[in-house]
Write an enzyme that holds these catalytic residues in place. Structure first.
Site, PDB file in Angstrom:
ATOM      1  N   TYR A  64       0.844  -1.209   0.000  1.00  0.00           N
ATOM      2  CA  TYR A  64       0.000   0.000   0.000  1.00  0.00           C
ATOM      3  C   TYR A  64       0.870   1.247   0.000  1.00  0.00           C
ATOM      4  CZ  TYR A  64      -3.771   3.218   1.057  1.00  0.00           C
ATOM      5  OH  TYR A  64      -4.651   4.253   0.992  1.00  0.00           O
ATOM      6  N   PHE A 105      -9.694  19.195 -24.955  1.00  0.00           N
ATOM      7  CA  PHE A 105     -10.080  17.782 -25.039  1.00  0.00           C
ATOM      8  C   PHE A 105     -11.346  17.651 -24.186  1.00  0.00           C
ATOM      9  CE2 PHE A 105     -10.110  13.331 -23.700  1.00  0.00           C
ATOM     10  CZ  PHE A 105     -10.282  12.784 -24.953  1.00  0.00           C
ATOM     11  N   THR A 106     -12.218  16.695 -24.517  1.00  0.00           N
ATOM     12  CA  THR A 106     -13.539  16.609 -23.854  1.00  0.00           C
ATOM     13  C   THR A 106     -13.424  16.646 -22.326  1.00  0.00           C
ATOM     14  OG1 THR A 106     -13.372  14.209 -24.099  1.00  0.00           O
ATOM     15  CG2 THR A 106     -14.723  15.354 -25.711  1.00  0.00           C
ATOM     16  N   ASP A 156      -0.306  19.028 -21.462  1.00  0.00           N
ATOM     17  CA  ASP A 156      -0.932  17.704 -21.507  1.00  0.00           C
ATOM     18  C   ASP A 156      -0.105  16.843 -22.460  1.00  0.00           C
ATOM     19  OD1 ASP A 156      -2.410  15.441 -22.050  1.00  0.00           O
ATOM     20  OD2 ASP A 156      -4.326  16.476 -22.240  1.00  0.00           O
ATOM     21  N   LYS A 163      -2.140   6.328 -22.955  1.00  0.00           N
ATOM     22  CA  LYS A 163      -1.567   6.676 -24.262  1.00  0.00           C
ATOM     23  C   LYS A 163      -0.040   6.726 -24.136  1.00  0.00           C
ATOM     24  CE  LYS A 163      -5.532   9.417 -25.830  1.00  0.00           C
ATOM     25  NZ  LYS A 163      -6.042   8.873 -27.088  1.00  0.00           N
ATOM     26  N   ARG A 205     -16.304  12.234 -33.614  1.00  0.00           N
ATOM     27  CA  ARG A 205     -15.706  13.408 -32.973  1.00  0.00           C
ATOM     28  C   ARG A 205     -16.288  14.621 -33.673  1.00  0.00           C
ATOM     29  NH1 ARG A 205     -12.972  12.001 -28.067  1.00  0.00           N
ATOM     30  NH2 ARG A 205     -15.177  12.059 -27.754  1.00  0.00           N
ATOM     31  N   PHE A 251     -21.989  11.602 -25.630  1.00  0.00           N
ATOM     32  CA  PHE A 251     -21.433  10.680 -26.624  1.00  0.00           C
ATOM     33  C   PHE A 251     -21.126   9.306 -26.038  1.00  0.00           C
ATOM     34  CE2 PHE A 251     -17.009  10.900 -25.243  1.00  0.00           C
ATOM     35  CZ  PHE A 251     -16.928  12.139 -24.629  1.00  0.00           C
TER      36      PHE A 251
HETATM   37  N1  F0G Z   1      -5.799  14.375 -22.639  1.00  0.00           N
HETATM   38  C1  F0G Z   1      -5.806  13.935 -23.909  1.00  0.00           C
HETATM   39  C2  F0G Z   1      -5.101  14.705 -24.966  1.00  0.00           C
HETATM   40  C3  F0G Z   1      -6.459  12.732 -24.217  1.00  0.00           C
HETATM   41  O1  F0G Z   1      -6.463  12.299 -25.472  1.00  0.00           O
HETATM   42  C4  F0G Z   1      -7.105  12.012 -23.184  1.00  0.00           C
HETATM   43  C5  F0G Z   1      -7.817  10.778 -23.464  1.00  0.00           C
HETATM   44  C6  F0G Z   1      -7.077  12.525 -21.879  1.00  0.00           C
HETATM   45  C7  F0G Z   1      -6.407  13.712 -21.655  1.00  0.00           C
HETATM   46  C8  F0G Z   1      -7.744  11.817 -20.755  1.00  0.00           C
HETATM   47  O2  F0G Z   1      -7.032  10.690 -20.414  1.00  0.00           O
HETATM   48  O3  F0G Z   1      -8.601   8.771 -20.860  1.00  0.00           O
HETATM   49  O4  F0G Z   1      -6.609   8.501 -19.381  1.00  0.00           O
HETATM   50  O5  F0G Z   1      -8.543   9.824 -18.640  1.00  0.00           O
HETATM   51  N2  F0G Z   1      -8.150  10.400 -24.615  1.00  0.00           N
HETATM   52  C9  F0G Z   1      -8.825   9.147 -24.934  1.00  0.00           C
HETATM   53  C10 F0G Z   1      -9.140   9.075 -26.409  1.00  0.00           C
HETATM   54  C11 F0G Z   1     -10.003   8.866 -24.087  1.00  0.00           C
HETATM   55  O6  F0G Z   1      -9.786   8.097 -26.793  1.00  0.00           O
HETATM   56  O7  F0G Z   1      -8.734   9.938 -27.187  1.00  0.00           O
HETATM   57  P1  F0G Z   1      -7.736   9.376 -19.795  1.00  0.00           P
END
Ligand code: F0G
Length: 482
Positions: A80, A132-133, A223, A266, A389, A455
């Site tokens: 832990y 980003f979303t 990021d 990623k 998208r 989405f």
């Molecule tokens: N920032 C970027 C540029 C991303 O592409 C993503 C995730 C995140 C932050 C968030 O990271 O998923 O680990 O919480 N992109 C994925 C995609 C979901 O399918 O493009 P996460």
């Protein structure tokens, strides 16, 4: 970066790895896919793996791992608190980014939650190249707003600009002058800018943004989730960097930023994420929330196995043979589609191939979600799962009116080192056929529409019976082929 040249003169990407473990795929008849896509409400997030042939939904958490990553996972030290595994990642971060403080999180959006909670105050603005979303959702949730300052070229679907993810420096200076330093929570740069087609920024642009931020006393948050692709593009497209190693470029980038966060789903081909900084004050503020939301400071919601895999994955990201694979396969796919007239985002970026649904389906109005319709049609005729998208990925205004996105894209992500060239060719073949029959494709309308991040869970139905007509045309042209 050297590229293998074929005697035939063809521009073919070459796999620089061998396959040691395989997973069986399912290619089901189009009639089964018709039932599956209906059940899923035309939302590719709701499809089941058993009905999917090539999963190009995302590159998140599904990139192929290396033998060295798997071996490291076996050596992980589980506890832990105080595990021997965590310092391996901490040290790798220090070595590559030169950052002393590292906070582990369970995935990228968890880092965004913590950054937004600590640094975004009601009424503040976060300028960025593009949102980003999840990054936007967290900023808005904390009372902030996003200002997108990507250069005009970034929003053009076809272009030959090598760095469409660059921030427009004039717009950034104007925004700082208009808002004043105190109204700006921080500036955010997203490397390998996801929603405009995985498009890179240059090192030069980042250096200029950094100089502006430092002069104004504004924190620069980076990021780094799509850093691997962006590193490749800096190395291959930015003349001043062509003789630098990937490691040197990485360190230069890190030195220009104040906070780096990433999704290790990623970056590093694993699962998890992290936040790094040299700013002790910022670290201390964020640290409290890590234990509240993520877990103790030596795991942050990740399994120790994943932490081992990230440390190795980050090191492997410094290898040109590894990071060239995504962009080269994507470039191949983009060029092949382009050759057949299919409208795609150019130049080819990272992450995946992005098809321009507005030009693919000019007869489908934005109110009927052309990108969503195209995602549904591509799955139906090929079993290839992409991701909408476009406007479905936006959220309605408080008065219920639609927010139409700048671009309507079908993203076909290229998980790294996962698909072979013949699989990519199959996807191209079916999409070209669909393009030749594009006038048959109609729009979609919502039947179930969640308020937040619609989405993910929303369900839609076709406007008219274009699905059935496409199936009949497929059978007429392909006979009993799968
Ligand atoms: N920032 C970027 C540029 C991303 O592409 C993503 C995730 C995140 C932050 C968030 O990271 O998923 O680990 O919480 N992109 C994925 C995609 C979901 O399918 O493009 P996460």
């Amino acid at each position: 970066m050297s590229k293998v040249i074929f005697h035939s003169g063809e521009n073919i990407p070459l796999e620089l790895h061998k396959v040691r473990i395989v997973q069986k795929l399912n290619l089901v008849p189009i009639e089964r896919r018709l039932a599956a896509v209906r059940e899923a409400g035309n939302n590719t997030f709701l499809l089941k793996n058993r009905d999917i042939f090539l999963d190009m939904l995302t590159d998140s958490g599904v990139n192929a791992m290396s033998d060295k990553q798997l071996a490291a996972m076996m050596e992980s030290d589980d506890s832990y608190a105080g595990s021997e595994t965590f310092p391996k990642l901490q040290n790798k971060i220090k070595e590559l980014f030169g950052m002393d403080y590292f906070l582990p999180v369970h995935q990228g959006r968890a880092a965004e939650n913590i950054l937004s909670q600590v640094f975004v105050k009601e009424g503040q603005v976060v300028p960025m190249n593009y949102h980003f979303t999840t990054s936007k959702a967290h900023i808005v949730l904390n009372g902030g707003r996003v200002e997108e300052l990507v250069g005009d070229e970034g929003l053009k679907v076809t272009s030959d600009h090598p760095f469409k993810g660059n921030i427009d420096l004039g717009k950034l200076n104007a925004l700082i002058a208009a808002e004043g330093k105190d109204k700006i929570a921080y500036v955010r740069i997203e490397t390998g800018t996801n929603l405009i087609g995985g498009q890179p920024h240059s090192l030069e642009n980042l250096a200029e943004v950094s100089a502006i931020c430092r002069k104004a006393g504004i924190m620069l948050v980076f990021d780094a989730s799509l850093l691997a692709d962006n590193l490749y593009f800096i190395k291959t497209r930015e003349a001043a960097c062509k003789d630098m190693s990937i490691r040197e470029i990485t360190r230069k980038i890190a030195d220009l930023t104040d906070v780096i966060y990433f999704s290790a789903r990623k970056l590093g081909c694993a699962r998890g994420g992290g936040i790094c900084t040299n700013n002790l004050d910022a670290y201390m503020k964020m640290r409290e929330l890590i234990t509240l939301y993520e877990g103790f400071l030596t795991y942050g919601g990740m399994s120790v196995r994943e932490i081992e895999a990230i440390a190795v994955g980050l090191e492997e990201t410094m290898d040109e043979d590894m990071i060239c694979q995504g962009p080269q396969f994507i470039e191949f796919m983009v060029n092949e589609l382009n050759k057949h007239g299919v409208p795609v985002i150019t130049p080819a970026g990272g992450l995946g191939c992005h098809v321009d649904a507005m030009r693919f389906l000019p007869h489908v109005p934005q109110s009927q979600y052309p990108a969503g319709a195209l995602a549904s049609a591509v799955f139906l005729v090929s079993g290839v799962r992409g991701m909408e998208r476009g406007s479905i990925s936006e959220q309605r205004n408080p008065d219920g009116s639609e927010v139409y996105s700048n671009m309507e894209l079908l993203r076909l992500a290229m998980p790294r080192r996962v698909f072979t060239l013949s699989q990519v060719k199959y996807a191209v073949d079916r999409i070209v056929w669909l393009y030749q029959n594009r006038e048959m494709i109609g729009g979609l309308k919502f039947v179930e529409e969640p308020k937040m991040l619609r989405f993910f869970f929303g369900k839609l139905t076709t406007v008219g019976d274009w699905h059935e007509k496409l199936v009949a045309k497929f059978r007429a042209d392909f006979g009993d082929s799968l």
